[in-house]
Write a protein that holds these residues in place. Structure first.
Motif, PDB file in Angstrom:
ATOM      1  N   LEU A 116      -3.040   1.883  11.737  1.00 37.50           N
ATOM      2  CA  LEU A 116      -3.332   3.313  11.651  1.00 37.50           C
ATOM      3  C   LEU A 116      -3.705   3.852  13.031  1.00 37.50           C
ATOM      4  O   LEU A 116      -4.492   3.228  13.750  1.00 37.50           O
ATOM      5  CB  LEU A 116      -4.485   3.581  10.683  1.00 37.50           C
ATOM      6  N   ASN A 117      -3.154   5.015  13.383  1.00 37.15           N
ATOM      7  CA  ASN A 117      -3.535   5.635  14.644  1.00 37.15           C
ATOM      8  C   ASN A 117      -4.801   6.471  14.452  1.00 37.15           C
ATOM      9  O   ASN A 117      -5.335   6.553  13.336  1.00 37.15           O
ATOM     10  CB  ASN A 117      -2.388   6.472  15.223  1.00 37.15           C
ATOM     11  N   ASP A 118      -5.272   7.106  15.503  1.00 40.31           N
ATOM     12  CA  ASP A 118      -6.537   7.838  15.422  1.00 40.31           C
ATOM     13  C   ASP A 118      -6.468   8.987  14.418  1.00 40.31           C
ATOM     14  O   ASP A 118      -7.427   9.221  13.676  1.00 40.31           O
ATOM     15  CB  ASP A 118      -6.925   8.376  16.801  1.00 40.31           C
ATOM     16  N   ASP A 119      -5.355   9.700  14.379  1.00 35.99           N
ATOM     17  CA  ASP A 119      -5.210  10.807  13.432  1.00 35.99           C
ATOM     18  C   ASP A 119      -5.208  10.303  11.991  1.00 35.99           C
ATOM     19  O   ASP A 119      -5.801  10.928  11.099  1.00 35.99           O
ATOM     20  CB  ASP A 119      -3.925  11.589  13.710  1.00 35.99           C
ATOM     21  N   GLU A 120      -4.551   9.190  11.768  1.00 26.64           N
ATOM     22  CA  GLU A 120      -4.503   8.623  10.412  1.00 26.64           C
ATOM     23  C   GLU A 120      -5.875   8.112   9.985  1.00 26.64           C
ATOM     24  O   GLU A 120      -6.276   8.271   8.818  1.00 26.64           O
ATOM     25  CB  GLU A 120      -3.458   7.512  10.366  1.00 26.64           C
ATOM     26  N   LYS A 121      -6.612   7.522  10.915  1.00 31.00           N
ATOM     27  CA  LYS A 121      -7.972   7.092  10.597  1.00 31.00           C
ATOM     28  C   LYS A 121      -8.861   8.289  10.269  1.00 31.00           C
ATOM     29  O   LYS A 121      -9.698   8.232   9.359  1.00 31.00           O
ATOM     30  CB  LYS A 121      -8.559   6.303  11.768  1.00 31.00           C
ATOM     31  N   ALA A 122      -8.669   9.395  10.994  1.00 32.09           N
ATOM     32  CA  ALA A 122      -9.448  10.603  10.723  1.00 32.09           C
ATOM     33  C   ALA A 122      -9.119  11.159   9.340  1.00 32.09           C
ATOM     34  O   ALA A 122     -10.014  11.617   8.611  1.00 32.09           O
ATOM     35  CB  ALA A 122      -9.173  11.652  11.799  1.00 32.09           C
ATOM     36  N   ALA A 123      -7.841  11.120   8.972  1.00 34.34           N
ATOM     37  CA  ALA A 123      -7.441  11.588   7.647  1.00 34.34           C
ATOM     38  C   ALA A 123      -8.066  10.720   6.560  1.00 34.34           C
ATOM     39  O   ALA A 123      -8.556  11.239   5.542  1.00 34.34           O
ATOM     40  CB  ALA A 123      -5.915  11.573   7.530  1.00 34.34           C
ATOM     41  N   LEU A 124      -8.067   9.408   6.771  1.00 33.79           N
ATOM     42  CA  LEU A 124      -8.678   8.502   5.797  1.00 33.79           C
ATOM     43  C   LEU A 124     -10.169   8.794   5.665  1.00 33.79           C
ATOM     44  O   LEU A 124     -10.715   8.804   4.553  1.00 33.79           O
ATOM     45  CB  LEU A 124      -8.453   7.053   6.228  1.00 33.79           C
ATOM     46  N   THR A 125     -10.824   9.057   6.777  1.00 31.08           N
ATOM     47  CA  THR A 125     -12.245   9.391   6.746  1.00 31.08           C
ATOM     48  C   THR A 125     -12.485  10.675   5.950  1.00 31.08           C
ATOM     49  O   THR A 125     -13.483  10.789   5.211  1.00 31.08           O
ATOM     50  CB  THR A 125     -12.791   9.544   8.176  1.00 31.08           C
ATOM     51  N   SER A 126     -11.589  11.642   6.081  1.00 31.44           N
ATOM     52  CA  SER A 126     -11.757  12.890   5.333  1.00 31.44           C
ATOM     53  C   SER A 126     -11.692  12.655   3.828  1.00 31.44           C
ATOM     54  O   SER A 126     -12.407  13.305   3.056  1.00 31.44           O
ATOM     55  CB  SER A 126     -10.698  13.907   5.756  1.00 31.44           C
ATOM     56  N   PHE A 127     -10.869  11.712   3.387  1.00 32.39           N
ATOM     57  CA  PHE A 127     -10.788  11.401   1.965  1.00 32.39           C
ATOM     58  C   PHE A 127     -12.072  10.741   1.468  1.00 32.39           C
ATOM     59  O   PHE A 127     -12.424  10.854   0.293  1.00 32.39           O
ATOM     60  CB  PHE A 127      -9.588  10.501   1.682  1.00 32.39           C
ATOM     61  N   SER A 128     -12.786  10.046   2.362  1.00 34.86           N
ATOM     62  CA  SER A 128     -14.028   9.373   1.961  1.00 34.86           C
ATOM     63  C   SER A 128     -15.145  10.365   1.653  1.00 34.86           C
ATOM     64  O   SER A 128     -16.194   9.967   1.161  1.00 34.86           O
ATOM     65  CB  SER A 128     -14.482   8.404   3.058  1.00 34.86           C
ATOM     66  N   GLU A 129     -14.924  11.646   1.924  1.00 38.04           N
ATOM     67  CA  GLU A 129     -15.897  12.664   1.551  1.00 38.04           C
ATOM     68  C   GLU A 129     -15.839  12.959   0.059  1.00 38.04           C
ATOM     69  O   GLU A 129     -16.769  13.529  -0.503  1.00 38.04           O
ATOM     70  CB  GLU A 129     -15.650  13.948   2.344  1.00 38.04           C
ATOM     71  N   GLN A 130     -14.746  12.547  -0.585  1.00 40.06           N
ATOM     72  CA  GLN A 130     -14.553  12.801  -2.005  1.00 40.06           C
ATOM     73  C   GLN A 130     -14.675  11.546  -2.861  1.00 40.06           C
ATOM     74  O   GLN A 130     -15.006  11.625  -4.050  1.00 40.06           O
ATOM     75  CB  GLN A 130     -13.177  13.429  -2.237  1.00 40.06           C
ATOM     76  N   ALA A 131     -14.404  10.387  -2.277  1.00 38.79           N
ATOM     77  CA  ALA A 131     -14.454   9.131  -3.023  1.00 38.79           C
ATOM     78  C   ALA A 131     -14.803   7.995  -2.056  1.00 38.79           C
ATOM     79  O   ALA A 131     -14.475   8.075  -0.865  1.00 38.79           O
ATOM     80  CB  ALA A 131     -13.111   8.849  -3.701  1.00 38.79           C
ATOM     81  N   PRO A 132     -15.467   6.945  -2.541  1.00 35.82           N
ATOM     82  CA  PRO A 132     -15.856   5.846  -1.644  1.00 35.82           C
ATOM     83  C   PRO A 132     -14.656   5.064  -1.130  1.00 35.82           C
ATOM     84  O   PRO A 132     -13.719   4.781  -1.879  1.00 35.82           O
ATOM     85  CB  PRO A 132     -16.766   4.977  -2.521  1.00 35.82           C
ATOM     86  N   VAL A 133     -14.706   4.734   0.167  1.00 38.84           N
ATOM     87  CA  VAL A 133     -13.631   3.998   0.826  1.00 38.84           C
ATOM     88  C   VAL A 133     -14.229   2.833   1.611  1.00 38.84           C
ATOM     89  O   VAL A 133     -15.196   3.019   2.356  1.00 38.84           O
ATOM     90  CB  VAL A 133     -12.853   4.905   1.811  1.00 38.84           C
ATOM     91  N   VAL A 134     -13.684   1.643   1.431  1.00 33.16           N
ATOM     92  CA  VAL A 134     -13.945   0.530   2.345  1.00 33.16           C
ATOM     93  C   VAL A 134     -12.695   0.352   3.188  1.00 33.16           C
ATOM     94  O   VAL A 134     -11.608   0.135   2.658  1.00 33.16           O
ATOM     95  CB  VAL A 134     -14.271  -0.784   1.610  1.00 33.16           C
ATOM     96  N   PHE A 135     -12.846   0.486   4.500  1.00 31.83           N
ATOM     97  CA  PHE A 135     -11.712   0.335   5.416  1.00 31.83           C
ATOM     98  C   PHE A 135     -12.081  -0.686   6.474  1.00 31.83           C
ATOM     99  O   PHE A 135     -13.078  -0.552   7.175  1.00 31.83           O
ATOM    100  CB  PHE A 135     -11.377   1.676   6.072  1.00 31.83           C
ATOM    101  N   ALA A 136     -11.262  -1.725   6.586  1.00 30.14           N
ATOM    102  CA  ALA A 136     -11.493  -2.762   7.595  1.00 30.14           C
ATOM    103  C   ALA A 136     -10.149  -3.367   7.969  1.00 30.14           C
ATOM    104  O   ALA A 136      -9.302  -3.580   7.093  1.00 30.14           O
ATOM    105  CB  ALA A 136     -12.423  -3.847   7.068  1.00 30.14           C
TER     106      ALA A 136
END
Length: 266
Positions: free
Chosen positions: A101-121
């Motif tokens: 994932l590039n920086d923009d894609e990581k930022a998009a994933l982070t935005s989704f974590s505002e609505q539902a829990p995300v574990v990303f590693a």
């Protein structure tokens, strides 16, 4: 926690099915394969080679939205973001092991974590995440007097380079040394490059055969070298870690988490 596995017919997907079936406190709720695949309608356990589990493979998340609480995703950046958006919309947790994932894609994933829990590693292995802790400690103690080089090896099919795990190792070391990895990273060397600078962090990549994943971080100075090494011999290592992360998410609020949270290493 009822787990959904996407990419269920792939190498990683099959291991995730087995890990979800064998782990305590979770169950396999859904398995998703490509639309149009001959495996749509097949039993997920038979796809993974462990016999019938009573979970039929479907062609999309929409076909099984009522059957799972958390999705485990080791697919591609674009597909992962689609799946994360779906999970956020339907209040489903997601564990993301996708790399590249590039920086923009990581930022998009982070935005989704505002609505539902995300574990990303970038790596779900318990051993790798312990290694990250060891790397931070080593870098803090050794400081700028030691050169840092990161060597990683994976199978010939891996499409991103350096690996997400190698980059995360570089980030951990750089943070501990007060550096910005984007400014000090050197990716491979060729020709008359001159002597290395004191604060660069080097990356070397190997792609060959069926190597599951190997990472070695060198801390070298005049008179000695320290190597911190992790070698994975089976994808089941990553699958078990991902299932552990999925189980850990039970009851967690919407936020972005990583494996350091899951393992209480922070």
């Amino acid at each position: 926690m009822r787990i959904a596995v996407i990419g269920a017919s792939g190498r990683m997907g099959k291991n995730l099915i087995i890990a979800a079936h064998e782990a305590e406190g979770v169950s396999l709720g859904a398995a998703i394969v490509k639309a149009g695949s001959s495996l749509v309608g097949a039993d997920a356990g038979e796809i993974a080679g462990i016999g019938k589990l009573g979970v039929v493979a479907v062609a999309s998340l929409a076909d099984c939205v009522a059957d799972f609480d958390v999705l485990i995703d080791f697919t591609t950046p674009a597909l992962t973001l689609e799946n994360a958006a779906f999970c956020a919309q339907h209040n489903k947790a997601i564990v993301v092991g996708t790399t590249g994932l590039n920086d923009d894609e990581k930022a998009a994933l982070t935005s989704f974590s505002e609505q539902a829990p995300v574990v990303f590693a970038p790596n779900m292995s318990i051993g790798v995440n312990l290694t990250l802790k060891l790397l931070a400690t080593a870098a803090e103690i050794l400081g700028d007097d030691y050169d840092v080089e990161i060597v990683e090896a994976h199978h010939r099919h891996k499409v991103d380079s350096p690996s997400g795990t190698a980059l995360r190792m570089g980030e951990v070391v750089a943070d501990a040394l007060g550096r910005d990895l984007k400014e000090c990273a050197v990716y491979g060397r060729e020709g008359q490059t001159g002597a290395r600078t004191q604060k660069e962090i080097g990356f070397e990549t190997i792609r060959a055969g069926d190597v599951v994943g190997e990472h070695s971080v060198w801390f070298a100075t005049e008179g000695e070298r320290i190597e911190i090494v992790h070698k994975a011999s089976s994808r089941m290592t990553f699958a078990k870690g991902a299932v552990r992360a999925a189980n850990w998410l039970s009851g967690k609020p919407a936020a972005m988490y990583d494996m350091q949270d899951v393992l209480n290493l922070k």
